[in-house]
Scaffold this motif. Structure first.
Motif, mmCIF file in Angstrom:
data_model
loop_
_atom_site.group_PDB
_atom_site.id
_atom_site.type_symbol
_atom_site.label_atom_id
_atom_site.label_comp_id
_atom_site.label_asym_id
_atom_site.label_seq_id
_atom_site.Cartn_x
_atom_site.Cartn_y
_atom_site.Cartn_z
ATOM 1 N N PHE A 140 0.839 -1.189 0.000
ATOM 2 C CA PHE A 140 0.000 0.000 0.000
ATOM 3 C C PHE A 140 0.884 1.253 0.000
ATOM 4 C CE2 PHE A 140 -3.190 2.865 1.839
ATOM 5 C CZ PHE A 140 -4.307 2.492 1.117
ATOM 6 N N ARG A 141 1.963 1.222 0.794
ATOM 7 C CA ARG A 141 2.895 2.374 0.873
ATOM 8 C C ARG A 141 3.766 2.468 -0.381
ATOM 9 N NH1 ARG A 141 -0.298 4.266 4.223
ATOM 10 N NH2 ARG A 141 -0.697 2.869 5.947
ATOM 11 N N VAL A 142 4.130 1.312 -0.917
ATOM 12 C CA VAL A 142 4.965 1.293 -2.129
ATOM 13 C C VAL A 142 4.209 1.995 -3.269
ATOM 14 C CG1 VAL A 142 5.890 -0.263 -3.902
ATOM 15 C CG2 VAL A 142 6.361 -0.707 -1.491
ATOM 16 N N VAL A 248 -14.844 2.663 1.416
ATOM 17 C CA VAL A 248 -15.460 1.331 1.651
ATOM 18 C C VAL A 248 -14.748 0.623 2.800
ATOM 19 C CG1 VAL A 248 -16.461 0.899 -0.629
ATOM 20 C CG2 VAL A 248 -14.129 0.148 -0.203
ATOM 21 N N HIS A 249 -13.462 0.876 2.922
ATOM 22 C CA HIS A 249 -12.693 0.282 4.018
ATOM 23 C C HIS A 249 -13.163 0.869 5.352
ATOM 24 C CE1 HIS A 249 -8.930 0.364 6.546
ATOM 25 N NE2 HIS A 249 -9.006 -0.919 6.300
ATOM 26 N N LEU A 250 -13.317 2.199 5.384
ATOM 27 C CA LEU A 250 -13.770 2.859 6.611
ATOM 28 C C LEU A 250 -15.184 2.399 6.994
ATOM 29 C CD1 LEU A 250 -13.550 5.031 8.843
ATOM 30 C CD2 LEU A 250 -14.242 6.734 7.173
ATOM 31 N N SER A 269 -4.520 -0.038 17.058
ATOM 32 C CA SER A 269 -4.689 0.965 18.119
ATOM 33 C C SER A 269 -4.723 2.428 17.645
ATOM 34 C CB SER A 269 -3.634 0.782 19.220
ATOM 35 O OG SER A 269 -2.383 1.260 18.777
ATOM 36 N N SER A 270 -5.029 2.640 16.377
ATOM 37 C CA SER A 270 -5.089 4.038 15.903
ATOM 38 C C SER A 270 -6.394 4.691 16.346
ATOM 39 C CB SER A 270 -5.037 4.067 14.373
ATOM 40 O OG SER A 270 -6.238 3.521 13.854
ATOM 41 N N ASP A 271 -6.423 6.007 16.216
ATOM 42 C CA ASP A 271 -7.667 6.758 16.384
ATOM 43 C C ASP A 271 -8.379 6.619 15.031
ATOM 44 O OD1 ASP A 271 -9.614 8.554 16.870
ATOM 45 O OD2 ASP A 271 -8.304 10.279 17.196
ATOM 46 N N LYS A 274 -10.972 8.889 12.858
ATOM 47 C CA LYS A 274 -10.410 10.104 12.303
ATOM 48 C C LYS A 274 -9.366 9.743 11.233
ATOM 49 C CE LYS A 274 -7.775 13.981 14.135
ATOM 50 N NZ LYS A 274 -6.965 14.348 15.281
ATOM 51 N N TYR A 275 -8.449 8.858 11.625
ATOM 52 C CA TYR A 275 -7.294 8.559 10.767
ATOM 53 C C TYR A 275 -7.690 8.013 9.388
ATOM 54 C CZ TYR A 275 -3.380 6.205 8.693
ATOM 55 O OH TYR A 275 -2.451 5.784 7.787
ATOM 56 N N LEU A 276 -8.659 7.085 9.364
ATOM 57 C CA LEU A 276 -8.947 6.404 8.098
ATOM 58 C C LEU A 276 -9.712 7.265 7.098
ATOM 59 C CD1 LEU A 276 -9.913 2.771 9.216
ATOM 60 C CD2 LEU A 276 -7.772 3.531 8.197
#
Ligand code: HEM
Length: 302
Positions: A140-142, A248-250, A269-271, A274-276
């Motif tokens: 995903f980052r690549v 769709v992921h969120l 463990s993210s927030d 908000k983050y997504l």
């Protein structure tokens, strides 16, 4: 092509390599015919699902992630060619069409996750997976790093923090995805982020150095005349990858983690609420192709 011509072409091929054609022809005589299972490595592929609990739906969860990773691999395969080879615009249009098709498949199939697992079973087996998270998907980052200049992976908050003339290392310090696991006040990082950085940071930074100036965005900006058709395809990809898939992921995360308004903690463990959201990430691969209004509305469904 007749038989004699094929044999003489084979002879020429090996003679040019300085090899004896007869040896290769003999090899062909004894080689076993290929079959589907060896060619596709299907037996190996089907051994790669190793659930950590006895909940049946965990295998669906694993396999859908694996299917996604294979699609991401196809996408990296296409994007790398655009980055490294001097194609003309027709090839760009063709390849962007392919990328849009793959991303649409990922978006269209995400219901396999949203509606395809038992709610209570998922919410039980996922606790055995902590601190692993899809956040740790390096492909995903690549894709992000191949597609756009690093400055487009810095959100508005990051832009306020980062100094003048940032280096590649500075960009990586402020890249939007650190917000999933870094408390910027205390400097504390989640284990999910620490694991990811330990495994991949050096590789990603080396990659960013290597392709500096030749990301898809750089190449698009350097095109003499980028046609309207290509711009449409590039914008479509930007929207599919950076808005439609994240949404769709969120929605799936909301379905499992927020159904009764209880906001369960994510394995990474993210927030996450908000983050997504694409509005928070503000990730765009080709920002110069979007109008001011479109950028303001980034993250809204269209
Ligand atoms: C029931 C299904 C899923 C749920 C509930 C879910 C939930 C989450 C959550 C809450 C995060 C935020 C990081 C964290 O705190 O863990 C996340 C990140 C992420 N997940 Fe999923 N996820 C699901 C399926 C998938 C699938 C199938 C993939 C495909 C590989 C995936 C890829 C990702 C990626 C790439 C991120 C990072 C996104 C970004 O940085 O923009 N997820 N996921």
């Amino acid at each position: 092509m007749n038989k004699e011509k094929i044999i003489s072409d084979i002879e020429n091929k090996y003679q040019q390599l300085g090899e004896t054609p007869e040896t290769y022809l003999k090899g062909l005589l004894h080689a076993k015919p290929i079959n589907y299972w060896d060619y596709t490595e299907v037996d190996t592929l089907l051994t790669l699902q190793k659930p950590r609990t006895s909940f049946k739906d965990e295998e669906i969860f694993i396999m859908y992630h694996q299917v996604t990773e294979l699609f991401l691999k196809i996408m990296v395969h296409e994007i790398k060619q655009l980055v490294y080879e001097p194609f003309d615009e027709n090839v760009w249009i063709e390849k962007m069409g392919r990328l849009n098709r793959y991303t649409n498949m990922l978006i269209g199939s995400f219901d396999v996750m949203k509606y395809g697992m038992n709610y209570d079973d998922y919410n039980t087996f996922r606790s055995s997976l902590t601190p692993a998270s899809g956040f740790q998907s390096v492909q995903f980052r690549v894709i992000e790093i191949y597609c756009t200049r690093l400055e487009n992976l810095i959100n508005e908050e990051g832009k306020k923090r980062i100094g003048e003339n940032p280096t590649i290392n500075d960009y990586f310090k402020h890249i939007y995805w650190k917000d999933a696991g870094l408390n910027r006040k205390t400097g504390k990082k989640s284990l999910t982020l620490l694991q990811f950085e330990e495994k991949y940071s050096d590789r990603l930074i080396a990659m960013a150095n290597k392709i500096k100036g030749s990301t898809l965005e750089d190449k698009m900006l350097n095109m003499q005349n980028c046609s309207e058709l290509l711009k449409v395809k590039l914008k479509e990809f930007d929207h599919l990858y950076n808005v439609a898939w994240p949404l769709v992921h969120l929605e799936t995360a909301q379905h499992y983690l927020d159904l009764k308004g209880e906001t369960k903690a994510a394995t990474g463990s993210s927030d996450w609420k908000k983050y997504l959201h694409p509005k928070f990430q503000q990730r765009k691969f080709f920002p110069t192709l979007w109008s001011k209004g479109e950028i303001t509305n980034w993250g809204n469904k269209i």
